[in-house]
Design a protein around this motif. Structure first.
Motif, short mmCIF file in Angstrom:
data_model
loop_
_atom_site.label_atom_id
_atom_site.label_comp_id
_atom_site.label_asym_id
_atom_site.label_seq_id
_atom_site.Cartn_x
_atom_site.Cartn_y
_atom_site.Cartn_z
N HIS A 135 1.32 54.02 69.74
CA HIS A 135 0.17 54.47 68.95
C HIS A 135 -0.85 55.25 69.79
O HIS A 135 -1.91 55.59 69.30
N GLY B 81 -11.39 51.73 73.99
CA GLY B 81 -9.96 51.83 73.77
C GLY B 81 -9.30 50.73 74.60
O GLY B 81 -9.88 50.24 75.56
N ARG C 223 -8.32 54.39 66.10
CA ARG C 223 -6.95 53.89 66.19
C ARG C 223 -6.03 54.73 65.33
O ARG C 223 -6.47 55.42 64.40
N SER C 224 -4.76 54.64 65.61
CA SER C 224 -3.75 55.25 64.76
C SER C 224 -3.76 54.54 63.41
O SER C 224 -3.88 53.31 63.36
N ASN D 55 -1.48 51.59 63.36
CA ASN D 55 -1.66 50.50 64.31
C ASN D 55 -2.42 49.35 63.64
O ASN D 55 -3.62 49.17 63.83
N ALA E 276 -4.28 46.71 65.91
CA ALA E 276 -5.59 47.17 66.40
C ALA E 276 -6.62 47.08 65.28
O ALA E 276 -7.77 46.72 65.52
N GLN E 277 -6.21 47.42 64.05
CA GLN E 277 -7.11 47.30 62.91
C GLN E 277 -7.58 45.85 62.76
O GLN E 277 -8.77 45.58 62.64
N GLU F 66 -14.83 49.38 59.50
CA GLU F 66 -14.06 50.61 59.37
C GLU F 66 -14.96 51.68 58.75
O GLU F 66 -15.47 51.51 57.65
N SER G 276 -6.92 59.65 62.90
CA SER G 276 -7.50 58.46 63.53
C SER G 276 -8.38 57.75 62.52
O SER G 276 -9.06 58.41 61.71
#
Length: 182
Positions: free
Chosen positions: A36, A97, A134-135, A138, A141-142, A152, A169
Protein backbone atom coordinates in the motif's frame (compact mmCIF):
# COMPACT_ATOMS: atom_id res chain seq x y z
CA UNK A 1 20.40 17.63 18.56
CA UNK A 2 17.53 16.36 20.69
CA UNK A 3 17.15 12.56 20.52
CA UNK A 4 13.63 11.22 20.26
CA UNK A 5 12.54 8.59 22.73
CA UNK A 6 8.87 7.89 23.29
CA UNK A 7 7.59 4.81 25.10
CA UNK A 8 4.19 3.14 25.36
CA UNK A 9 3.07 -0.10 26.93
CA UNK A 10 3.92 -2.35 23.97
CA UNK A 11 6.00 -0.07 21.75
CA UNK A 12 8.71 2.52 21.81
CA UNK A 13 9.85 5.06 19.25
CA UNK A 14 13.42 6.25 18.81
CA UNK A 15 15.53 7.85 16.10
CA UNK A 16 16.75 5.40 13.48
CA UNK A 17 20.44 4.46 13.38
CA UNK A 18 22.68 2.71 10.86
CA UNK A 19 22.34 -0.47 12.94
CA UNK A 20 18.60 -0.50 12.10
CA UNK A 21 19.08 -0.95 8.35
CA UNK A 22 18.58 -4.75 8.31
CA UNK A 23 15.43 -4.56 10.47
CA UNK A 24 14.04 -1.67 8.42
CA UNK A 25 14.82 -3.52 5.21
CA UNK A 26 12.64 -6.36 6.55
CA UNK A 27 9.77 -3.84 6.29
CA UNK A 28 10.75 -1.66 3.32
CA UNK A 29 11.99 -4.64 1.31
CA UNK A 30 8.95 -6.83 1.91
CA UNK A 31 6.35 -6.91 -0.92
CA UNK A 32 3.48 -7.46 1.54
CA UNK A 33 4.58 -4.62 3.84
CA UNK A 34 4.94 -2.20 0.92
CA UNK A 35 1.83 -3.20 -1.02
CA UNK A 36 0.00 0.00 0.00
CA UNK A 37 3.05 2.27 -0.11
CA UNK A 38 3.75 4.44 -3.17
CA UNK A 39 6.99 2.64 -3.99
CA UNK A 40 8.24 -0.82 -4.86
CA UNK A 41 10.13 -2.85 -2.23
CA UNK A 42 13.46 -1.17 -1.46
CA UNK A 43 16.92 -2.69 -1.68
CA UNK A 44 19.22 -2.78 1.37
CA UNK A 45 21.26 0.07 -0.21
CA UNK A 46 18.12 2.19 -0.68
CA UNK A 47 17.13 1.59 2.95
CA UNK A 48 20.64 2.55 4.09
CA UNK A 49 20.35 5.77 2.05
CA UNK A 50 16.97 6.52 3.67
CA UNK A 51 18.46 6.00 7.13
CA UNK A 52 21.35 8.31 6.26
CA UNK A 53 18.93 11.00 5.10
CA UNK A 54 16.87 10.53 8.28
CA UNK A 55 19.96 10.92 10.46
CA UNK A 56 20.88 14.10 8.58
CA UNK A 57 17.31 15.44 8.97
CA UNK A 58 17.56 14.79 12.73
CA UNK A 59 20.37 17.34 12.92
CA UNK A 60 18.41 20.09 11.15
CA UNK A 61 17.29 23.19 13.04
CA UNK A 62 14.39 23.45 13.18
CA UNK A 63 13.81 19.74 12.93
CA UNK A 64 10.98 19.01 10.51
CA UNK A 65 11.39 15.28 9.84
CA UNK A 66 11.32 12.47 12.38
CA UNK A 67 12.03 8.98 11.05
CA UNK A 68 11.66 6.65 13.99
CA UNK A 69 12.34 2.99 14.63
CA UNK A 70 9.32 1.22 16.12
CA UNK A 71 10.65 -0.98 18.91
CA UNK A 72 8.89 -3.86 20.64
CA UNK A 73 8.90 -2.86 24.33
CA UNK A 74 9.45 -6.39 25.62
CA UNK A 75 12.19 -7.69 23.32
CA UNK A 76 13.61 -4.33 22.11
CA UNK A 77 13.48 -5.56 18.49
CA UNK A 78 12.84 -3.08 15.67
CA UNK A 79 9.49 -4.14 14.20
CA UNK A 80 8.65 -1.18 12.01
CA UNK A 81 9.18 2.41 11.05
CA UNK A 82 7.22 5.59 11.76
CA UNK A 83 7.53 8.99 10.18
CA UNK A 84 6.33 12.41 11.28
CA UNK A 85 6.94 15.39 8.98
CA UNK A 86 6.22 18.88 10.27
CA UNK A 87 4.97 21.11 7.46
CA UNK A 88 7.45 24.01 7.09
CA UNK A 89 4.76 26.43 5.90
CA UNK A 90 2.41 25.32 8.72
CA UNK A 91 4.63 24.36 11.69
CA UNK A 92 1.57 23.59 13.84
CA UNK A 93 0.68 20.66 11.55
CA UNK A 94 2.39 17.37 10.71
CA UNK A 95 1.86 14.32 8.52
CA UNK A 96 2.40 10.81 9.88
CA UNK A 97 3.12 7.54 8.13
CA UNK A 98 4.09 4.10 9.33
CA UNK A 99 4.94 0.56 8.31
CA UNK A 100 5.12 -2.63 10.34
CA UNK A 101 6.69 -5.98 9.65
CA UNK A 102 3.92 -8.38 8.50
CA UNK A 103 4.56 -10.64 11.52
CA UNK A 104 3.13 -7.81 13.67
CA UNK A 105 -0.13 -7.48 11.77
CA UNK A 106 -3.46 -8.37 13.37
CA UNK A 107 -2.36 -7.68 16.97
CA UNK A 108 -3.46 -4.05 17.40
CA UNK A 109 0.13 -2.85 17.06
CA UNK A 110 -0.84 -0.38 14.31
CA UNK A 111 -3.37 1.29 16.59
CA UNK A 112 -0.82 1.45 19.42
CA UNK A 113 1.68 2.95 16.99
CA UNK A 114 -0.71 5.66 15.77
CA UNK A 115 -1.56 6.51 19.40
CA UNK A 116 2.13 6.78 20.26
CA UNK A 117 2.78 9.03 17.24
CA UNK A 118 -0.14 11.27 18.21
CA UNK A 119 1.09 11.48 21.80
CA UNK A 120 4.58 12.38 20.56
CA UNK A 121 3.25 15.03 18.19
CA UNK A 122 0.86 16.68 20.61
CA UNK A 123 2.73 16.33 23.91
CA UNK A 124 6.39 16.60 22.88
CA UNK A 125 6.18 18.74 19.75
CA UNK A 126 3.18 20.89 20.70
CA UNK A 127 1.38 20.35 17.39
CA UNK A 128 -2.20 21.44 16.75
CA UNK A 129 -3.10 19.09 13.86
CA UNK A 130 -1.78 15.68 12.81
CA UNK A 131 -2.87 13.97 9.63
CA UNK A 132 -2.06 10.89 7.59
CA UNK A 133 -3.00 9.56 4.17
CA UNK A 134 -3.58 5.91 3.31
CA UNK A 135 -4.37 3.78 0.31
CA UNK A 136 -8.14 3.30 -0.02
CA UNK A 137 -7.46 -0.46 0.01
CA UNK A 138 -5.46 -0.37 3.26
CA UNK A 139 -8.24 -1.27 5.67
CA UNK A 140 -5.91 -2.13 8.59
CA UNK A 141 -4.47 1.42 8.42
CA UNK A 142 -8.01 2.79 8.29
CA UNK A 143 -8.95 0.82 11.41
CA UNK A 144 -5.75 1.83 13.22
CA UNK A 145 -6.27 5.54 12.56
CA UNK A 146 -9.99 5.52 13.38
CA UNK A 147 -9.51 3.49 16.55
CA UNK A 148 -6.72 5.85 17.63
CA UNK A 149 -9.16 8.77 17.37
CA UNK A 150 -8.44 10.18 13.93
CA UNK A 151 -11.31 11.34 11.71
CA UNK A 152 -11.62 10.46 8.04
CA UNK A 153 -11.58 13.78 6.14
CA UNK A 154 -11.95 12.62 2.58
CA UNK A 155 -10.34 11.29 -0.55
CA UNK A 156 -7.66 12.92 -2.70
CA UNK A 157 -7.99 11.58 -6.23
CA UNK A 158 -4.84 10.49 -8.05
CA UNK A 159 -2.76 11.76 -5.16
CA UNK A 160 0.30 9.54 -5.63
CA UNK A 161 2.04 7.91 -8.54
CA UNK A 162 2.92 4.31 -7.64
CA UNK A 163 4.63 1.56 -9.64
CA UNK A 164 1.10 0.36 -10.53
CA UNK A 165 -0.08 3.82 -11.66
CA UNK A 166 -1.95 6.71 -10.03
CA UNK A 167 -3.49 6.03 -6.63
CA UNK A 168 -6.05 7.88 -4.57
CA UNK A 169 -5.39 8.62 -0.89
CA UNK A 170 -7.83 8.78 2.00
CA UNK A 171 -6.89 11.46 4.55
CA UNK A 172 -7.41 11.12 8.31
CA UNK A 173 -6.65 13.79 10.91
CA UNK A 174 -7.03 14.71 14.53
CA UNK A 175 -6.83 18.09 16.23
CA UNK A 176 -5.15 18.80 19.53
CA UNK A 177 -8.42 19.68 21.30
CA UNK A 178 -10.15 16.50 20.04
CA UNK A 179 -7.32 14.17 20.95
CA UNK A 180 -7.41 12.29 24.17
CA UNK A 181 -4.65 9.97 25.22
CA UNK A 182 -6.10 6.53 25.70
Amino acid sequence: MRRVVCNGLRLGLRDVTEADVPALHAVYGDPAATQHMPFAPRSPREVADLVGQAMEAARAEPRLLYVLAVVDAEHRDVIGVARLRVEPEHPHSAEIGFGLHPHQWGRGIGTDLVRLLLSFGFKQLGLHRIWGARSPDNLPAQLAMLTAGMVEEGRIRHHLRTPAGWRDSVVHSVLEDEWTER
